[in-house]
Scaffold this active site. Structure first.
Site, PDB file in Angstrom:
ATOM      1  N   TYR A  39       0.857  -1.185   0.000  1.00  7.41           N
ATOM      2  CA  TYR A  39       0.000   0.000   0.000  1.00  7.41           C
ATOM      3  C   TYR A  39       0.897   1.240   0.000  1.00  7.41           C
ATOM      4  O   TYR A  39       1.843   1.315  -0.764  1.00  7.41           O
ATOM      5  CB  TYR A  39      -0.964  -0.055   1.199  1.00  7.41           C
ATOM      6  CG  TYR A  39      -2.130   0.878   1.050  1.00  7.41           C
ATOM      7  CD1 TYR A  39      -2.957   0.829  -0.076  1.00  7.41           C
ATOM      8  CD2 TYR A  39      -2.416   1.818   2.028  1.00  7.41           C
ATOM      9  CE1 TYR A  39      -4.026   1.693  -0.225  1.00  7.41           C
ATOM     10  CE2 TYR A  39      -3.497   2.691   1.901  1.00  7.41           C
ATOM     11  CZ  TYR A  39      -4.290   2.626   0.771  1.00  7.41           C
ATOM     12  OH  TYR A  39      -5.346   3.479   0.627  1.00  7.41           O
ATOM     13  N   LYS A  94     -20.336 -20.220  -9.779  1.00  4.17           N
ATOM     14  CA  LYS A  94     -19.614 -20.068 -11.040  1.00  4.17           C
ATOM     15  C   LYS A  94     -18.168 -19.651 -10.768  1.00  4.17           C
ATOM     16  O   LYS A  94     -17.235 -20.128 -11.423  1.00  4.17           O
ATOM     17  CB  LYS A  94     -20.321 -19.013 -11.906  1.00  4.17           C
ATOM     18  CG  LYS A  94     -19.922 -19.032 -13.377  1.00  4.17           C
ATOM     19  CD  LYS A  94     -20.367 -20.312 -14.053  1.00  4.17           C
ATOM     20  CE  LYS A  94     -20.066 -20.326 -15.530  1.00  4.17           C
ATOM     21  NZ  LYS A  94     -21.022 -19.553 -16.324  1.00  4.17           N
TER      22      LYS A  94
END
Length: 762
Positions: A39, A94
């Protein structure tokens, strides 16, 4: 068919952590430095690079492996328009399939918007995050517009799987079914029952494959779609027939070669199937109840070629055969679209795969061992591990050749290797082992020649060029078994040790064995009788130079095999015992475990030998050993029993081999955690090193450890057992070993035999 209850399904989704997918970090994140790189401030640098070159997002972010599975919930399974949030379990499912079959990461996104324009706008706004868009469970006709618009406005692959996934898989099935039936695709008459998104897309792809559009009759809920019917959608107009003699399914199907059902259950009768042409092809794809059941179709016409959407019958049209691998190939070349060339490439790759020999994992999953291309098998099974290499590479190649790829692939063999590694099917270690064996193939005797697993392993090893296999057994019986299993024994030598023509060889072996064991009371007659046993005969072949290596163990108990090995080939002169090792190929690296099978209750002398053998074996695999001698205590904290035996063995090893990295006794967690070990015991001789070899204090702990890891983590690859310390390359398998496991042991035996030959020459 397995019955799925409501209670079981709800518990599955709720138990533990709710849902089916999660996000995991892929970079180090434990230290402040790691977090500063991940970060602020480090993250600013890749941001600037991407601003200057947007395609660098594929280099510095997960865009190249991230697909959005997006739905508005308007056509969820067979449940209809149940809303975006209600469809979320399906989208998560999925995502699960994408990950386990294609190694593709997924964010499932449920958009609460039924207006096609606004829905497209929402997808367009979030598209920069992804490498591809998988549209799911969107009702027709809106799904046609949504996909067409997004394909025009986005520069990443967009596919509506309900349309194109089903089209690709069924087209591959149709191509092969027509080949089995001996019919010309340009001449066949096809009836398509259903005119939704999937039916329209399927029929378009059939035409692209060579079906004559004039030979297609399509039906919707009102009957045959004719060109004079009013108010047809543009999609239905494309397949409206000019025939005026058919109005119902019963009329349309007479004389037809192919029926494709994408409609609802139980609307195709046995009489309708009987009215079709010879060797009719019936794809009844309504789920969960097909247009006609498999049993009814077969009962009506024994010559019917049948496919359904169900897993409990042959030839399942399952979209999971396609979408993970289509997106995998598209993502790997940073494709801008999934075009017709890529879809057709997937069709041909899937169809061709069904004609290749069936891998072991398919037979294990479906409890069959006789699948061959034909009426009961013209579509690959969803668990076929070759789908990712064959389909993904075909799609990637088509993307490159059709000009929609941002990057290219030049080394296709390396690309396929990477795909295998991605799902843990193959590793650098096993590839290197097989490649080394293939450089110097040896004559390997397979003891249990009539065992299906060993026969298949011998044939696979020959096909891979690893060895020249020799099967022990009655030739007639072995050929009958091979014919039943559809195994080609061409190039495989068969030796019937009981046949008269082998009596001279058996007598020679008996003479040598009786002379070797004369001081143990063996007579020639006794030795001659022993040669009727496959282990005695096969090991004698290696001992006398008639073969180079021997593999056994699928039938025989280890205790008997160990006894025979000691009698026939003996233990190396420098040792008093021999042992076995298992290799564990894990996400944390390769680990060598000994002794896993031979020495039940070793004393310090046997442990000393096992440690020496382990060091020698690890070097055999081109690895420098770092050995931890395992115990339940650390460095003398317990001075009786097995810890004391381990302690003395370590002392002898360190005295005899001062440059070898070995220490103990120590607990497993200290052995595998370098920081913990070095902090608590800074005097240890493994300081700063990562242990790769574990020598256990007895067989039960070694055997239990590797089997526990194998049971808890199916991703851990186990290679072995590997024999250590016999005079000749005699190797064992587990009685539950798979074909691939036996092939791996065969590769070890081949390398062992070659090294032994080179050592003798020196």
């Amino acid at each position: 068919m397995i019955k799925i209850t409501k209670e079981a399904a709800l518990e599955y989704h709720e138990k533990g952590r709710p849902g089916k997918i999660e996000v995991k970090p892929t970079k180090p994140h434990r230290t402040q430095t790691d977090l500063s790189l991940a970060y602020s401030p480090g993250v600013a640098y890749p941001c600037i690079e991407i601003q200057q070159n947007p395609d660098d997002a594929y280099r510095y972010t997960n865009k190249g492996n991230l697909v959005a599975v997006i739905s508005n919930g308007t056509a969820v399974l067979g449940l209809g328009n149940i809303g975006a949030m209600s469809g979320k379990p399906v989208m998560e499912g999925k995502g699960l399939l994408f990950k386990i079959y294609g190694g593709v990461d997924v964010f499932d996104i449920e958009v609460d918007e039924q207006d096609p324009e606004k829905f497209c706008e929402a997808v367009e706004r979030i598209a920069p995050s992804f490498g591809g868009i998988n549209l799911e469970d969107i009702k027709a006709p809106e799904c046609f517009y949504i996909e067409q618009r997004l394909r025009k406005t986005l520069d990443i692959p967009v596919m509506h799987d309900d349309q194109h996934g089903t089209a690709i898989i069924s087209a591959a099935g149709l191509k092969n079914a027509l080949e089995v039936a001996g019919k010309d695709i340009a001449q066949v008459k096809i009836v398509v029952n259903g005119a939704g998104a999937a039916a329209i897309s399927c029929t378009k792809l059939y035409v692209a494959l060579g079906v004559n559009k004039e030979n297609v009759v399509m039906l919707d809920s009102k009957g045959v779609i004719t060109s004079d019917r009013p108010n047809l959608t543009e999609q239905k107009k494309e397949f409206a027939t000019s025939r005026r003699d058919v109005h119902t399914l019963e009329e349309a199907i007479k004389g037809a070669d192919v029926f494709v059902g994408l409609s609802k259950g139980n609307i195709l009768t046995q009489d309708m199937v009987r009215s079709m042409a010879d060797k009719p092809i019936v794809f009844a794809l309504a789920n969960p109840i097909p247009e006609i059941s498999y049993d009814d179709a077969i009962a009506s016409r024994p010559d019917v070629l049948m496919a359904t959407g169900r897993s409990d019958y042959p030839n399942q049209i399952n979209n999971v055969i396609g979408f993970p691998y289509i997106f995998r190939g598209a993502l790997d070349v940073h494709a801008r679209a999934i075009n017709e060339e890529m879809k057709l490439a997937a069709v041909h790759a899937i169809a061709d795969l069904a004609k290749q020999p069936i891998p072991d994992v398919v037979n294990q999953t479906y409890h069959v061992n006789n699948l061959t291309f034909g009426p009961d098998y013209f579509i690959p099974k969803p668990v076929d591990p070759r789908l990712i290499t064959e389909v993904s590479s075909a799609v990637a190649r088509a993307a490159i050749e059709s000009g929609v790829a941002r990057s290219t692939i030049t080394d296709w063999a390396a690309y396929k290797d990477r795909l295998r590694q991605l799902l843990g099917q193959e590793t650098k270690f096993t590839r290197a082992l097989h490649a080394t064996a293939a450089l110097h193939p040896q004559r390997v005797v397979f003891a249990e020649g009539g065992h299906a697993t060993m026969m298949q392993a011998a044939v696979q090893a020959r096909q891979e060029g690893i060895c020249h296999p020799i099967l022990l057994g009655n030739p007639d019986r072995l050929h009958r078994i091979a014919n039943r299993l559809k195994i080609d024994l061409t190039g495989v030598e068969i030796i019937d040790m009981r046949a008269d023509k082998e009596q001279g060889r058996r007598a020679t072996y008996a003479k040598h064995l009786s002379e070797r064991l004369a001081r143990q009371g063996y007579t020639f007659e006794e030795a001659y009788d022993k040669m009727y046993e496959r282990n005695y005969f096969g090991m004698s072949m290696v001992e006398q130079g008639d073969a180079d290596a021997f593999v056994t163990g699928l039938y025989t108990k280890y205790s008997n095999t160990i006894k025979v090995a000691k009698e026939v080939v003996g233990i190396r002169p420098a040792y008093d015992t021999f042992g076995t090792m298992h290799i564990l190929n894990t996400k944390k690296g390769i680990f060598f475990l000994a002794d896993t099978l031979i020495n039940r209750h070793p004393d310090q002398n046997i442990l000393y030998d096992v440690a020496r053998l382990s060091a020698h074996t690890v070097r055999f695999f081109n690895t420098e050993p770092v050995i931890a001698m395992i115990s339940y205590s650390n460095f003398g904290t317990d001075s009786v029993g097995s810890p004391l035996a381990v302690h003395h063995a370590v002392e002898r090893m360190q005295e005899k081999y001062p440059h070898l990295a070995i220490d103990g006794e120590m607990q497993v967690n200290f052995a595998l955690d370098q920081s913990l070990r070095d902090d608590k015991y800074p005097f240890n001789k493994l300081k700063g090193l990562n242990v790769n070899t574990l020598v256990f204090p007895n067989m039960s702990s070694a055997n239990g450890s590797y089997k526990l890891l194998q049971a808890l983590d199916p991703d851990v690859e186990i290679i072995g057992p590997i024999q250590m310390g016999l005079n000749k390359p005699i190797h064992f398998t587990d009685f539950e070993a798979s074909v691939q496991s036996v092939v791996n042991v065969t590769a070890v035996a081949v390398v062992d035999a070659y090294v032994e030959k080179m050592t003798r020459k020196k």
